[in-house]
Design an enzyme around this catalytic site. Structure first.
Site, mmCIF file in Angstrom:
data_model
loop_
_atom_site.group_PDB
_atom_site.id
_atom_site.type_symbol
_atom_site.label_atom_id
_atom_site.label_comp_id
_atom_site.label_asym_id
_atom_site.label_seq_id
_atom_site.Cartn_x
_atom_site.Cartn_y
_atom_site.Cartn_z
ATOM 1 N N TRP A 81 0.923 -1.075 0.148
ATOM 2 C CA TRP A 81 -0.238 -0.172 -0.239
ATOM 3 C C TRP A 81 0.637 1.398 0.283
ATOM 4 O O TRP A 81 1.472 2.018 0.816
ATOM 5 C CB TRP A 81 -0.684 -0.029 1.342
ATOM 6 C CG TRP A 81 -1.737 0.922 1.914
ATOM 7 C CD1 TRP A 81 -1.807 2.560 1.040
ATOM 8 C CD2 TRP A 81 -2.755 0.924 1.957
ATOM 9 N NE1 TRP A 81 -2.769 3.467 1.590
ATOM 10 C CE2 TRP A 81 -2.875 2.781 2.666
ATOM 11 C CE3 TRP A 81 -2.957 0.800 3.704
ATOM 12 C CZ2 TRP A 81 -4.103 3.174 3.399
ATOM 13 C CZ3 TRP A 81 -3.475 0.993 4.569
ATOM 14 C CH2 TRP A 81 -4.525 2.247 4.677
ATOM 15 N N GLU A 82 1.234 1.675 -0.873
ATOM 16 C CA GLU A 82 1.763 3.123 -1.297
ATOM 17 C C GLU A 82 1.349 4.664 -0.917
ATOM 18 O O GLU A 82 0.596 5.154 -2.076
ATOM 19 C CB GLU A 82 2.541 2.877 -2.796
ATOM 20 C CG GLU A 82 3.556 2.097 -2.486
ATOM 21 C CD GLU A 82 4.264 1.505 -3.574
ATOM 22 O OE1 GLU A 82 5.019 3.173 -3.687
ATOM 23 O OE2 GLU A 82 5.013 0.622 -3.875
ATOM 24 N N PHE A 83 0.255 5.324 -0.240
ATOM 25 C CA PHE A 83 1.202 4.516 1.230
ATOM 26 C C PHE A 83 0.016 5.202 1.796
ATOM 27 O O PHE A 83 -0.180 6.113 1.641
ATOM 28 C CB PHE A 83 2.414 5.650 1.266
ATOM 29 C CG PHE A 83 3.837 4.815 0.364
ATOM 30 C CD1 PHE A 83 4.294 4.098 0.896
ATOM 31 C CD2 PHE A 83 4.110 6.075 -0.137
ATOM 32 C CE1 PHE A 83 5.779 3.557 0.059
ATOM 33 C CE2 PHE A 83 5.106 5.571 -1.499
ATOM 34 C CZ PHE A 83 6.103 4.111 -0.294
#
Ligand SMILES: *[C@@H]1O[C@H](CO)[C@@H](O)[C@H](O)[C@H]1NC(C)=O
Ligand SMILES: *[C@@H]1O[C@H](CO)[C@@H](O)[C@H](O)[C@H]1NC(C)=O
Ligand SMILES: *[C@@H]1O[C@H](CO)[C@@H](O)[C@H](O)[C@H]1NC(C)=O
Ligand SMILES: *[C@@H]1O[C@H](CO)[C@@H](O)[C@H](O)[C@H]1NC(C)=O
Length: 378
Positions: free
Chosen positions: A144-146
């Protein structure tokens, strides 16, 4: 006499099977991970992965539905997933396989929405576990960015706690070893280049993940064309934008060192120099250099250097490599800087390293020397 003799045999057998069991069950001393970009399946099919160099391979990437947060896998993706685990299960030595969910291309919003309520978290978690089991994977990884703010960091922590509980519950019910649960995270635990203050939920990470993959790269790049930079500098005397700072911040946050895995880039970032004679790290630049958006994969860097006879320099201060020719400047890591970083990761007693990404290496040269630099059985 005969009783004593058979007892002796018994004992030998017991010792033998004990050591054999210890050997096969022991966790690898170092995690040697690598992400496999599925969009390069034609360049590097799973059957061509040199598994002796790695312990864990991540299938990159899958995304859940942006409405149900469940995985709705198409026929062609299902074929790719089965081919991946089937092909790797036939290879010796064996590697463990994980599905990596997300990636830079997904952006943060899908995951922040999913993590914001318990019902959407549950839909995602249950579907991810079913997916990993269906296709024979050993684990799940979330990239998961971010998380964008403190509230999303808290949701990330809740997600990890509930995911771990579900993974353990499924393992008990199915009488199987639990799936591995990992996450790709920013290079630092509590410092973001966008200057929005937030910190990862270190306690939830430590308690619920097997490990984190700290993305120790992309410190400099196309978003700043005013000067060259070491995109994965281990040290930076002038700022906290370095792996030394980032990994240290994860340790200070309380994540066990063995659960911190250092990321290594198999690609470089390029600039166009202002003056070909001023060509060090931090030299004035006027734009991007060769490559798509100023990015060259490691094998392309090697080809560029060779074809043009570029000057190659190892920079001890940052533990990085750069090359230049005329106005073209490339910051990257080669065998020398990569193995130096791996020694530094060992001296920090971290859990291992991973590469972004498989198929970017030049005929496995960096991967081979990296694996030698961190042998098993230390
Ligand atoms: C989900 O993605 C589709 C296609 O990109 C888009 O049309 C739709 O608006 C998205 N839904 C939500 C809830 O964001
Ligand atoms: C995986 O796909 C390739 C290319 O289509 C094929 O040659 C290979 O036999 C497949 N492997 C397995 C184990 O299904
Ligand atoms: C680096 O971070 C520390 C806190 O972790 C801070 O005290 C220091 O001022 C920072 N240094 C720079 C150059 O920003
Ligand atoms: C790749 O590496 C192998 C083993 O080191 C070597 O035998 C082979 O010639 C190399 N191939 C190329 C194209 O450089």
């Amino acid at each position: 006499m005969s009783t004593n003799f058979s007892c002796f045999l018994c004992l030998l057998l017991a010792i033998f099977s004990f050591t054999a069991a210890a050997r096969t069950n022991a966790a690898p001393v170092a995690v040697k991970g690598a992400y496999w970009p599925s969009w390069f399946a034609d360049t590097l099919p799973p059957s061509a992965i040199e598994t002796s160099l790695f312990t864990h391979i991540y299938f990159a990437f899958l995304s859940p539905s942006n409405e149900t947060y469940k995985f709705e896998v198409s026929g062609s993706t299902a074929a790719l997933l089965s081919n991946f685990t089937m092909s790797l299960s036939l290879k010796r030595p064996r590697v463990k396989t994980l599905i990596s969910i997300g990636g830079g291309g997904d952006g943060p919003d899908l995951y922040s929405r999913m993590a914001s309520s318990s019902s959407t978290r549950k839909a995602f978690i249950d579907s991810s576990i079913a997916l990993a089991r269906k296709f024979g994977f050993d684990g799940l990884d979330l990239d998961w960015e971010f998380p964008q703010n403190p509230g999303q960091m808290e949701d990330f922590g809740l997600l990890l706690k509930e995911w771990r509980a579900a993974v353990n519950h499924e393992a008990r019910a199915a009488r199987r070893p639990p799936l591995l649960l990992t996450a790709a995270v920013y290079f630092a635990a509590d410092f973001f280049l966008d200057e929005v203050h937030r910190a990862y939920p270190a306690r939830q990470i430590s308690e619920n993940l097997d490990w984190i993959n700290a993305m120790c790269y992309d410190y400099h790049g196309s978003w700043d064309t005013s000067a060259t930079g070491a995109q994965a500098a281990f040290f930076d005397p002038n700022s906290n934008i370095s792996s030394s700072y980032g990994l240290g911040s994860w340790i200070r946050a309380g994540v066990p060192r063995k659960k911190i895995i250092m990321g290594l880039p198999l690609y470089g970032r390029t600039w166009e120099l202002k003056d070909p004679n001023i060509n060090g790290i931090g030299a004035a630049a006027v734009g991007l250099g060769p490559g798509d958006e100023g990015v060259l994969l490691y094998h392309q860097v090697v080809a560029f250097n060779k074809q043009n006879g570029a000057e190659v320099v190892y920079d001890k201060t940052t533990v990085s490599t750069y090359s230049y020719l005329g106005k073209s400047w490339i910051g990257y890591d080669d065998v020398t800087s990569t193995t130096a970083k791996i020694k530094l990761a060992q001296s920090l007693r971290l859990g291992g390293y991973f590469f972004w990404a498989l198929s970017y290496d030049n005929n496995w040269t960096i991967s081979t020397q990296a694996s030698k630099a961190w042998p098993y059985g230390r």
